[in-house]
Structures are given as structure tokens and as C-alpha cells.
Design a protein around this motif. Structure first.
Motif, PDB file in Angstrom:
ATOM      1  N   UNK A 155       8.284 -16.764 -12.245  1.00  0.00           N
ATOM      2  CA  UNK A 155       8.325 -18.088 -11.616  1.00  0.00           C
ATOM      3  C   UNK A 155       8.753 -19.162 -12.615  1.00  0.00           C
ATOM      4  N   UNK A 156       8.322 -19.053 -13.859  1.00  0.00           N
ATOM      5  CA  UNK A 156       8.725 -20.034 -14.875  1.00  0.00           C
ATOM      6  C   UNK A 156      10.209 -19.899 -15.209  1.00  0.00           C
ATOM      7  N   UNK A 157      10.709 -18.674 -15.231  1.00  0.00           N
ATOM      8  CA  UNK A 157      12.128 -18.462 -15.513  1.00  0.00           C
ATOM      9  C   UNK A 157      12.991 -19.059 -14.397  1.00  0.00           C
ATOM     10  N   UNK A 158      12.602 -18.846 -13.143  1.00  0.00           N
ATOM     11  CA  UNK A 158      13.347 -19.422 -12.017  1.00  0.00           C
ATOM     12  C   UNK A 158      13.314 -20.941 -12.087  1.00  0.00           C
ATOM     13  N   UNK A 159      12.147 -21.494 -12.340  1.00  0.00           N
ATOM     14  CA  UNK A 159      12.028 -22.955 -12.434  1.00  0.00           C
ATOM     15  C   UNK A 159      12.922 -23.502 -13.546  1.00  0.00           C
ATOM     16  N   UNK A 160      12.869 -22.894 -14.721  1.00  0.00           N
ATOM     17  CA  UNK A 160      13.673 -23.360 -15.848  1.00  0.00           C
ATOM     18  C   UNK A 160      15.159 -23.248 -15.547  1.00  0.00           C
ATOM     19  N   UNK A 161      15.557 -22.146 -14.932  1.00  0.00           N
ATOM     20  CA  UNK A 161      16.969 -21.948 -14.615  1.00  0.00           C
ATOM     21  C   UNK A 161      17.430 -22.938 -13.552  1.00  0.00           C
ATOM     22  N   UNK A 162      16.601 -23.184 -12.547  1.00  0.00           N
ATOM     23  CA  UNK A 162      16.963 -24.131 -11.491  1.00  0.00           C
ATOM     24  C   UNK A 162      17.121 -25.540 -12.041  1.00  0.00           C
ATOM     25  N   UNK A 189      18.093 -35.657  -9.375  1.00  0.00           N
ATOM     26  CA  UNK A 189      17.483 -36.621 -10.277  1.00  0.00           C
ATOM     27  C   UNK A 189      15.974 -36.456 -10.246  1.00  0.00           C
ATOM     28  N   UNK A 190      15.504 -35.363 -10.800  1.00  0.00           N
ATOM     29  CA  UNK A 190      14.072 -35.128 -10.869  1.00  0.00           C
ATOM     30  C   UNK A 190      13.448 -34.549  -9.616  1.00  0.00           C
ATOM     31  N   UNK A 191      14.215 -34.339  -8.573  1.00  0.00           N
ATOM     32  CA  UNK A 191      13.687 -33.772  -7.330  1.00  0.00           C
ATOM     33  C   UNK A 191      14.120 -32.311  -7.238  1.00  0.00           C
ATOM     34  N   UNK A 241      14.223 -25.255  -6.443  1.00  0.00           N
ATOM     35  CA  UNK A 241      13.468 -24.140  -7.029  1.00  0.00           C
ATOM     36  C   UNK A 241      13.059 -23.145  -5.937  1.00  0.00           C
ATOM     37  N   UNK A 242      12.599 -23.653  -4.807  1.00  0.00           N
ATOM     38  CA  UNK A 242      12.153 -22.787  -3.710  1.00  0.00           C
ATOM     39  C   UNK A 242      13.301 -21.965  -3.126  1.00  0.00           C
ATOM     40  N   UNK A 243      14.515 -22.480  -3.195  1.00  0.00           N
ATOM     41  CA  UNK A 243      15.664 -21.816  -2.581  1.00  0.00           C
ATOM     42  C   UNK A 243      16.686 -21.315  -3.592  1.00  0.00           C
ATOM     43  N   UNK A 244      16.317 -21.288  -4.855  1.00  0.00           N
ATOM     44  CA  UNK A 244      17.238 -20.881  -5.909  1.00  0.00           C
ATOM     45  C   UNK A 244      17.602 -19.403  -5.749  1.00  0.00           C
ATOM     46  N   UNK A 245      18.889 -19.119  -5.767  1.00  0.00           N
ATOM     47  CA  UNK A 245      19.319 -17.748  -5.543  1.00  0.00           C
ATOM     48  C   UNK A 245      20.543 -17.366  -6.347  1.00  0.00           C
ATOM     49  N   UNK A 246      21.156 -16.261  -5.983  1.00  0.00           N
ATOM     50  CA  UNK A 246      22.293 -15.725  -6.742  1.00  0.00           C
ATOM     51  C   UNK A 246      23.486 -16.668  -6.840  1.00  0.00           C
ATOM     52  N   UNK A 247      23.758 -17.450  -5.815  1.00  0.00           N
ATOM     53  CA  UNK A 247      24.897 -18.376  -5.883  1.00  0.00           C
ATOM     54  C   UNK A 247      24.635 -19.434  -6.950  1.00  0.00           C
ATOM     55  N   UNK A 248      23.430 -19.984  -6.960  1.00  0.00           N
ATOM     56  CA  UNK A 248      23.067 -20.976  -7.962  1.00  0.00           C
ATOM     57  C   UNK A 248      23.202 -20.385  -9.364  1.00  0.00           C
TER      58      UNK A 248
END
Length: 123
Positions: free
Chosen positions: A61-68, A85-87, A92-99
Motif C-alpha cells: 500500500x505504501x509503494x502504490x501511494x508513493x508511486x501514485x 494539487x495535493x488531492x 491512489x484508490x484507482x492507480x493501475x497499470x496505465x498510470x
């Protein structure tokens, strides 16, 4: 004659950018820029802290957050303005392969790999 000071200090003058079409998002065109030093530093420090953690779920979860958040620092509108801008919660909730793929392309602009700590240890 070109005003060198104005040229050098213009918004995004210090960043390489690329424009890409994203078929998965309905064929929209996005502008990616290489990450800022500040954004990259926060990301790299987070990765270092994650390595020291033994909880696999927490690491994920921390890796996804940092990457997002790093991704958010690279995505611009057509005028070169950072979109996020900080939002970050929805991202993060929808971060996936395209991102992730787009982030990799932004990192390639600056020569930073997905494993900066490991890459640095090899040098």
C-alpha cells in the motif's frame, strides 16, 4: 534578441516533457514531464523506508501511494500546469497499470529507473 533570463526561468523550462495519446483513457492526449527533484526525493525516501518494513501488505500500500503521488507530479495539462494539487485519494484508490506505464515514461525522460535505490547501489 531572446531574453535568456526569461527563457530559463519560464514555467517548466527545467523539465523535459513528452506528449502521449492514452488509448485506455478514450484516446486523450496527456503531457508528461520528468519528476521534480523534490518529488523524486520524497519517492526515493519512501522506497527506502519501505525496504526497512517487514509487513508485506503495508509495503504494497505504501509503494502504490508513493508511486501514485510521484505520477501526479508528472502529469500536466496542455499548458504545462500540474493537474493534481495535493488531492491524491481518488488517484491512489484507482492507480493501475496505465498510470504506472505513464510514470515509467516520465521517469525515462530523466533517466531515473523504477528501482533507484538498487540502481544506485550498483554504481
Amino acid at each position: 534578441m531572446t531574453n535568456l533570463k526569461k527563457l530559463i526561468s519560464a514555467k517548466n523550462a527545467g523539465f523535459r516533457t513528452t506528449t502521449l495519446t492514452v488509448p485506455e483513457w478514450g484516446g486523450i492526449t496527456v503531457v508528461l514531464r520528468e519528476p521534480s527533484v523534490g518529488a523524486w526525493s520524497i519517492w526515493a525516501e519512501t522506497l527506502r523506508q519501505i525496504e526497512d518494513n517487514n509487513d508485506a501488505d503495508d509495503k504494497h500500500s505504501k509503494r502504490i501511494r508513493a508511486e501514485a503521488i510521484l505520477f501526479a507530479s508528472t502529469l500536466c495539462d496542455e499548458k504545462g500546469n500540474i493537474i493534481f494539487d495535493g488531492e491524491y485519494d481518488d488517484l491512489i484508490a484507482n492507480y493501475g497499470p496505465v498510470h504506472s506505464r505513464l510514470l515509467n515514461q516520465a521517469l525515462e525522460l530523466s533517466g531515473i529507473g523504477k528501482t533507484p535505490i538498487e540502481d544506485a547501489k550498483k554504481k
